[in-house]
Design a protein around this motif. Structure first.
Motif, PDB file in Angstrom:
ATOM      1  N   ASN A   5      -6.486   4.412   7.495  1.00  0.00           N
ATOM      2  CA  ASN A   5      -6.809   4.527   6.072  1.00  0.00           C
ATOM      3  C   ASN A   5      -7.387   5.907   5.815  1.00  0.00           C
ATOM      4  OD1 ASN A   5      -6.040   1.938   5.249  1.00  0.00           O
ATOM      5  ND2 ASN A   5      -7.975   1.054   5.924  1.00  0.00           N
TER       6      ASN A   5
ATOM      7  N   TYR B 177       0.541  -0.326 -11.278  1.00  0.00           N
ATOM      8  CA  TYR B 177       1.035   0.578 -10.237  1.00  0.00           C
ATOM      9  C   TYR B 177       2.413   1.131 -10.633  1.00  0.00           C
ATOM     10  CZ  TYR B 177       2.729   2.264  -5.741  1.00  0.00           C
ATOM     11  OH  TYR B 177       3.250   3.060  -4.746  1.00  0.00           O
TER      12      TYR B 177
ATOM     13  N   ASN C  56      -4.548   6.976  -2.814  1.00  0.00           N
ATOM     14  CA  ASN C  56      -4.041   5.755  -2.188  1.00  0.00           C
ATOM     15  C   ASN C  56      -4.244   4.553  -3.102  1.00  0.00           C
ATOM     16  OD1 ASN C  56      -3.477   7.061   0.397  1.00  0.00           O
ATOM     17  ND2 ASN C  56      -5.696   7.187   0.611  1.00  0.00           N
ATOM     18  N   TYR C  57      -3.193   3.723  -3.209  1.00  0.00           N
ATOM     19  CA  TYR C  57      -3.245   2.548  -4.063  1.00  0.00           C
ATOM     20  C   TYR C  57      -2.705   1.331  -3.320  1.00  0.00           C
ATOM     21  CZ  TYR C  57      -3.892   5.866  -7.903  1.00  0.00           C
ATOM     22  OH  TYR C  57      -4.380   6.855  -8.707  1.00  0.00           O
ATOM     23  N   SER C  58      -3.083   0.155  -3.807  1.00  0.00           N
ATOM     24  CA  SER C  58      -2.517  -1.086  -3.283  1.00  0.00           C
ATOM     25  C   SER C  58      -2.442  -2.105  -4.407  1.00  0.00           C
ATOM     26  CB  SER C  58      -3.370  -1.631  -2.135  1.00  0.00           C
ATOM     27  OG  SER C  58      -4.584  -2.172  -2.614  1.00  0.00           O
TER      28      SER C  58
ATOM     29  N   LYS D 222       0.838  -1.194   0.000  1.00  0.00           N
ATOM     30  CA  LYS D 222       0.000   0.000   0.000  1.00  0.00           C
ATOM     31  C   LYS D 222       0.877   1.249   0.000  1.00  0.00           C
ATOM     32  CE  LYS D 222      -3.775  -2.170   2.635  1.00  0.00           C
ATOM     33  NZ  LYS D 222      -4.603  -2.094   3.870  1.00  0.00           N
ATOM     34  N   SER D 223       0.510   2.187  -0.851  1.00  0.00           N
ATOM     35  CA  SER D 223       1.257   3.435  -0.907  1.00  0.00           C
ATOM     36  C   SER D 223       0.388   4.512  -1.554  1.00  0.00           C
ATOM     37  CB  SER D 223       2.565   3.252  -1.685  1.00  0.00           C
ATOM     38  OG  SER D 223       3.376   4.398  -1.570  1.00  0.00           O
ATOM     39  N   ARG D 224       0.992   5.653  -1.797  1.00  0.00           N
ATOM     40  CA  ARG D 224       0.277   6.775  -2.398  1.00  0.00           C
ATOM     41  C   ARG D 224       1.038   7.265  -3.614  1.00  0.00           C
ATOM     42  NH1 ARG D 224      -1.566  11.515   1.536  1.00  0.00           N
ATOM     43  NH2 ARG D 224      -2.761   9.736   2.294  1.00  0.00           N
TER      44      ARG D 224
ATOM     45  N   THR E 103      -7.257  -0.541  -5.727  1.00  0.00           N
ATOM     46  CA  THR E 103      -6.462  -1.752  -5.920  1.00  0.00           C
ATOM     47  C   THR E 103      -6.237  -2.011  -7.406  1.00  0.00           C
ATOM     48  OG1 THR E 103      -7.358  -2.737  -3.899  1.00  0.00           O
ATOM     49  CG2 THR E 103      -6.336  -4.232  -5.484  1.00  0.00           C
TER      50      THR E 103
ATOM     51  N   ILE F 297      -8.953   3.260  -1.010  1.00  0.00           N
ATOM     52  CA  ILE F 297      -7.748   2.651  -1.562  1.00  0.00           C
ATOM     53  C   ILE F 297      -8.097   1.995  -2.891  1.00  0.00           C
ATOM     54  CG2 ILE F 297      -5.967   0.902  -1.239  1.00  0.00           C
ATOM     55  CD1 ILE F 297      -6.220   1.301   1.751  1.00  0.00           C
TER      56      ILE F 297
END
Length: 269
Positions: A199, A211, A110-112, A103-105, A205, A203
């Motif tokens: 959170n 990514y 925010n993405y995973s 998980k990061s930004r 995904t 997020i």
């Protein structure tokens, strides 16, 4: 006495599975290839023996500060800035199948992505005592880098910092051959519960390849990427309504300079 020692070792996996443990690592990194000065900070690996989460110490401090600010309705941007981290990700592992969620930004969204990394470890005969632990050396290739790790069977946990896992014992130290990244175990302590990072928003995904493509676009042209996020409904640059145009411009420049300085990622490919 020998029998007692053997029984104690065999019981350790069961004991660890019943206790929450925090392994504190010192992380030394060079996120900017144009700057010879290395960055150092602490990161935590929390585990109950079945799952783990790896995150920056400053991430936990920022979450705690954010909660206090929300309760008091007193936001201090300078305090938040002082807790910024070069470890801008959280890694949650399922130790039963050696899978993880990263998980990061990117920008302000925010993405995973899920991943089951394959580490083809070569265990070497070299042994050395690091701190209180007798360790053995191993090597692997991952993310475009050659890595050397030192693990201890005194802690029979197939885990380690960042994404690293799969050795017959906890990874006490791991570093890449160039010396750009190093993770060194400094402390072990029992904790009441595994930390759950806050959170902030939704997020998104996606696959690791998508990514990575987004990260490359962000690195190449930060301004265009953030504008595209804004136009597609993302949080974008987060400019507040009524913000002074000069302040907006300065903020944009700082953001672009910061992104450009992160040109030496831990995974090169």
């Amino acid at each position: 006495m020998k029998l007692l020692k053997i029984l104690s070792v065999l019981a350790m996996p069961l004991v660890m599975a019943q206790q929450n443990t925090r392994f504190v690592y010192q992380v030394t990194l060079s996120p900017d290839s144009t700057n010879v000065e290395k960055k150092t900070e602490s990161a935590y690996l929390d585990t109950d023996g079945k799952k783990s989460v790896f995150y920056a110490e400053n991430s936990m401090k920022r979450d705690s500060l954010m909660e206090r600010m929300r309760a008091t309705k007193n936001f201090d941007r300078e305090q938040m800035q002082n807790l910024r981290s070069n470890i801008q990700f959280i890694i949650e592992k399922d130790l039963t199948n050696q899978s993880l969620v990263y998980k990061s930004r990117i920008g302000r969204d925010n993405y995973s992505y899920p991943e089951t990394p394959v580490f083809e470890w070569k265990i070497l005969p070299e042994t050395v005592k690091i701190g209180d632990y007798q360790t053995q050396k191993a090597e692997t290739k991952f993310g475009g880098r050659n890595w050397y790790a030192w693990f201890t069977q005194e802690i029979p946990l197939q885990d380690g910092p960042y994404k690293f896992s799969g050795l017959p014992g906890l990874i006490v130290k791991v570093q890449d051959a160039k010396g750009d990244y190093s993770f060194d175990l400094m402390q072990t302590k029992k904790i009441a519960e595994i930390y759950q990072p806050l959170n902030r928003g939704q997020i998104i995904t996606l696959s690791k390849s998508k990514y990575t493509d987004m990260e490359k676009k962000m690195q190449k042209d930060p301004a265009s990427f953030v504008n595209a996020q804004r136009n597609t409904g993302g949080r974008g640059g987060g400019n507040r309504p009524g913000m002074d145009p000069k302040e907006m411009q300065e903020r944009q420049k700082r953001m672009e300079a910061e992104i450009k300085s992160r040109n030496n990622p831990i995974e090169l490919k």
